[in-house]
Scaffold this motif. Structure first.
Motif, PDB file in Angstrom:
ATOM      1  N   UNK A   4      -6.094  -0.485 -32.434  1.00  0.00           N
ATOM      2  CA  UNK A   4      -4.936  -0.912 -31.655  1.00  0.00           C
ATOM      3  C   UNK A   4      -4.907  -2.432 -31.574  1.00  0.00           C
ATOM      4  N   UNK A   5      -3.699  -2.976 -31.647  1.00  0.00           N
ATOM      5  CA  UNK A   5      -3.592  -4.432 -31.738  1.00  0.00           C
ATOM      6  C   UNK A   5      -4.201  -5.153 -30.541  1.00  0.00           C
ATOM      7  N   UNK A   6      -4.153  -4.536 -29.383  1.00  0.00           N
ATOM      8  CA  UNK A   6      -4.634  -5.214 -28.190  1.00  0.00           C
ATOM      9  C   UNK A   6      -6.145  -5.064 -27.992  1.00  0.00           C
ATOM     10  N   UNK A  30      -0.068 -10.729 -26.945  1.00  0.00           N
ATOM     11  CA  UNK A  30      -0.304  -9.354 -27.386  1.00  0.00           C
ATOM     12  C   UNK A  30      -1.801  -9.077 -27.575  1.00  0.00           C
ATOM     13  N   UNK A  31      -2.616 -10.101 -27.316  1.00  0.00           N
ATOM     14  CA  UNK A  31      -4.070 -10.003 -27.499  1.00  0.00           C
ATOM     15  C   UNK A  31      -4.443  -9.524 -28.893  1.00  0.00           C
ATOM     16  N   UNK A  32      -3.834 -10.134 -29.888  1.00  0.00           N
ATOM     17  CA  UNK A  32      -4.178  -9.824 -31.278  1.00  0.00           C
ATOM     18  C   UNK A  32      -5.274 -10.796 -31.725  1.00  0.00           C
ATOM     19  N   UNK A 291       5.615  -8.524 -33.950  1.00  0.00           N
ATOM     20  CA  UNK A 291       6.092  -7.174 -33.622  1.00  0.00           C
ATOM     21  C   UNK A 291       6.393  -6.403 -34.907  1.00  0.00           C
ATOM     22  N   UNK A 295       4.147  -3.113 -36.589  1.00  0.00           N
ATOM     23  CA  UNK A 295       4.822  -1.825 -36.467  1.00  0.00           C
ATOM     24  C   UNK A 295       5.329  -1.545 -35.071  1.00  0.00           C
ATOM     25  N   UNK A 296       5.621  -2.592 -34.306  1.00  0.00           N
ATOM     26  CA  UNK A 296       6.114  -2.434 -32.936  1.00  0.00           C
ATOM     27  C   UNK A 296       7.635  -2.556 -32.913  1.00  0.00           C
TER      28      UNK A 296
ATOM     29  N   UNK B  21      -6.129 -18.954 -19.373  1.00  0.00           N
ATOM     30  CA  UNK B  21      -5.651 -18.531 -20.700  1.00  0.00           C
ATOM     31  C   UNK B  21      -4.200 -18.955 -20.915  1.00  0.00           C
ATOM     32  N   UNK B  48     -10.020 -19.088 -27.071  1.00  0.00           N
ATOM     33  CA  UNK B  48      -9.018 -20.133 -27.311  1.00  0.00           C
ATOM     34  C   UNK B  48      -9.446 -21.505 -26.790  1.00  0.00           C
ATOM     35  N   UNK B 324      -3.541   1.414 -23.362  1.00  0.00           N
ATOM     36  CA  UNK B 324      -2.240   1.291 -22.716  1.00  0.00           C
ATOM     37  C   UNK B 324      -1.375   2.452 -23.162  1.00  0.00           C
ATOM     38  N   UNK B 328       4.430   1.405 -26.643  1.00  0.00           N
ATOM     39  CA  UNK B 328       5.541   1.331 -27.610  1.00  0.00           C
ATOM     40  C   UNK B 328       6.888   1.558 -26.933  1.00  0.00           C
ATOM     41  N   UNK B 331       7.870  -1.606 -25.059  1.00  0.00           N
ATOM     42  CA  UNK B 331       8.235  -2.681 -25.998  1.00  0.00           C
ATOM     43  C   UNK B 331       9.624  -2.444 -26.585  1.00  0.00           C
ATOM     44  N   UNK B 338       5.248  -7.650 -22.463  1.00  0.00           N
ATOM     45  CA  UNK B 338       3.897  -7.573 -21.903  1.00  0.00           C
ATOM     46  C   UNK B 338       3.072  -8.811 -22.282  1.00  0.00           C
ATOM     47  N   UNK B 339       2.245  -9.238 -21.352  1.00  0.00           N
ATOM     48  CA  UNK B 339       1.277 -10.311 -21.603  1.00  0.00           C
ATOM     49  C   UNK B 339      -0.094  -9.740 -21.253  1.00  0.00           C
ATOM     50  N   UNK B 340      -0.946  -9.619 -22.262  1.00  0.00           N
ATOM     51  CA  UNK B 340      -2.284  -9.070 -22.019  1.00  0.00           C
ATOM     52  C   UNK B 340      -3.286 -10.200 -21.824  1.00  0.00           C
ATOM     53  N   UNK B 341      -4.259  -9.940 -20.956  1.00  0.00           N
ATOM     54  CA  UNK B 341      -5.219 -10.989 -20.627  1.00  0.00           C
ATOM     55  C   UNK B 341      -6.499 -10.928 -21.470  1.00  0.00           C
ATOM     56  N   UNK B 342      -6.577  -9.975 -22.374  1.00  0.00           N
ATOM     57  CA  UNK B 342      -7.731  -9.942 -23.268  1.00  0.00           C
ATOM     58  C   UNK B 342      -8.975  -9.339 -22.646  1.00  0.00           C
TER      59      UNK B 342
END
Lengths: 382, 382
Positions: A4-6, A30-32, A291, A295-296, B21, B48, B324, B328, B331, B338-342
């Protein structure tokens, strides 16, 4: 288990310049996890990449070794080894855009032939293999001679104004293109995901300097008749479908006097003409590219604020550690946002950053553009 | 030679969580080199940051050693060693906000006393040193007892509803505050740079869950009478000046039935109530904080799009590698970001990210908030 991307998916980017850097900024949301391959030890992406590999983008083994460590692979520059990308794709890696498309775009002759084969609107052209092939087309002058491969940022393009210029033509596989009298140069950014969903950003207009024939600034949305916007959207969607494209695709077009459009050039990646989307659109071209290739579902491309974009180029006559003259003054102007690319050394005309200007209408944007250009200088004092 | 932010200046941040972040994301545009100090090896900032130090934010020697390597020092959490910050300031480092202010905010008693001394509007309170000091104030109940120091995210706060609750009071330096019947809870974000220039973002409204008494979502701009907005701006500017504040300051307030405002709590850093500014305002709270502490002109705080913000909290009953559910689907909703914090591990109520929702008006935002909350779940399957 599917990655999963995140969490554990790794995205590899061929190229670690400013476009990759802005892709990383979007990828943080997106935490990629990002891996970068770039030949420069001080590539703009390096401080922000999870993994950085220094290496040649055109070398098969280098690209293969890099790509094998990634799950999804994309590009931020099109001059890369496409054989390696195809081998990675055959291994089951997700490679977007498709290596076949990248290879086609690398060669202007294949590109033009593709448009002609698919009835897409372009300026008339003929293929040439040597200077003497130009002879039968003397009546086309003035015309443009373009080298098929390796042209970049103006190199490999020769204007042939009169018969005396024929000597300057290329003695290599090239194409001769009829010069088009255009009203405006505009650009459309279209994105497409693997499900075939598409979204087109509002078009961008390039404003040329009245004397230097260089793009002075860009603004969006372009001032165009509604039917021109619709026609442009139709063309770029058709093109994206015909290429079975995945990712963001920039399409530069000429608008002719009769309101018809011709495709000029395309770029299979985020593009200079989309920098303003970071600040002026709900979704940026960078997030949109992510995205699409992950594939989003695509993001909303609504432009909420009229915007202009000025490239921050190193001034002629200065090379060395960069300094920005007038920076405090431009930061004090409402709606002015510099984006620096982290390059420590300036050189004449090097792209050191860009400035996005948010305003209310094309006229006020133009005034702020002029103020920014008259105030901010990229120099070196050493 | 003076160090410049875009070349060799190093900014140190105490704390490496989500606020740091998002500060880094903004710092990339200005090419600011960032050093992070955080106790967690897997801090959200780590991938980062230019430099990452693992260490205790409350330890004098650790903060000193870290700060000595930086030119400008700021915080993304207020529970830090302020003696070290004062020593760094005495060495000539730029420390923003001022350590004196951070120390004052760390102690709710000093904070309240400051407001009272400066005639700023607050709920009535008395200081207590032990439970028995509550006795004379039985007639204030229901009231809130707050520990002076170390309170955080609900800890150190005790509601005293009836005399039977007096036993639950704190036997340590605390304050007893009269309960206020408020109409709305709102927040203002004010920024101030070393020249004393100030800018206030449009106010934010907290929407509470009708049953759980928890903030369900935030939206901005808050729906307020024009004179309430003006009054709030006046209060926060007055506060920022009285503190000689530099940076971004979040001020949570109660709006009473008579349209008057009371200060509830303040945070000397970017704040949860300003996440939406990334997507909805011309300048984000993060960029604004950087501009302020780097001594640059402040950015334009215009909000171009109405927005809501939902915190993405780990669901009760799940701990472990995060997943999560419904991502999809959300999104695919227009205007949902969404903003993910890692953070790789979820725990009940842990802040894992946030979702910004861009819309056209409070009503449509509310509908999308409901759709997002009904769709997206932060769980673990292991």
């Amino acid at each position: 288990m599917e990655k999963r991307f995140y969490s554990d998916l790794r995205l590899g980017i061929l190229g670690g310049g400013q476009l990759g850097r802005m892709l990383i900024q979007a990828a943080i949301d997106l935490n990629v996890s990002i891996s970068i391959l770039d030949p420069a030890a001080d590539a703009p992406c390096r401080p922000y990449a999870h993994h950085f590999t220094q290496g040649n983008l055109k070398d098969y083994d280098t690209v293969m070794a890099f790509g094998e460590t990634c799950d999804v692979i994309t590009i931020e520059i099109e001059h890369v080894n496409t054989e390696a990308l195809e081998a990675l794709q055959a291994m089951g890696k997700h490679v977007y855009p498709d290596p076949k498309t990248v290879r086609m775009i690398q060669d202007k002759r294949l590109q033009k032939q593709f448009y002609r084969d698919h009835d897409l609107p372009i300026a008339d052209f003929v293929l040439t293999d040597s200077k003497k092939d130009l002879d039968p087309y003397r009546h086309w002058l003035p015309a443009v001679h373009k080298l098929g491969k390796e042209g970049y940022d103006g190199r490999g393009v020769q204007m042939l104004r009169s018969e005396a210029d024929l000597e300057k033509g290329f003695d290599a596989p090239s194409l001769l293109e009829k010069l088009v009298a255009f009203e405006k140069e505009i650009a459309f950014l279209v994105s497409r995901n693997p499900l075939g969903e598409m979204a087109v950003f509002p078009p961008v207009e390039m404003v040329f300097h009245p004397e230097h024939n260089l793009v002075e600034y860009l603004f969006a949305p372009a001032v165009l008749a509604e039917q021109v916007v619709k026609a442009g959207e139709t063309i770029v969607k058709q093109l994206a479908e015909q290429l079975d494209y995945v990712g963001i695709l920039a399409v530069e077009m000429f608008l002719l006097k009769d309101n018809s459009l011709l495709i000029n050039e395309i770029a299979p990646r985020p593009h200079n003409s989309g920098h303003h989307t970071i600040r002026a659109c709900r979704t940026s071209q960078y997030e949109q590219h992510l995205r699409a290739i992950l594939g989003l579902p695509l993001g909303d491309v609504t432009q909420h604020t009229p915007a202009a974009m000025v490239n921050l180029l190193g001034e002629a006559g200065f090379s060395g550690p960069v300094e920005y003259e007038g920076l405090n003054e431009v930061l004090a102007m409402p709606g002015v946002y510099p984006h620096f690319y982290g390059k420590t050394e300036t050189r004449p005309f090097r792209k050191m950053g860009h400035v996005t200007i948010l305003g209310n209408d094309p006229e006020s944007l133009k005034q702020t553009v002029t103020a920014v250009k008259n105030t901010l200088r990229v120099i070196s004092r050493s």
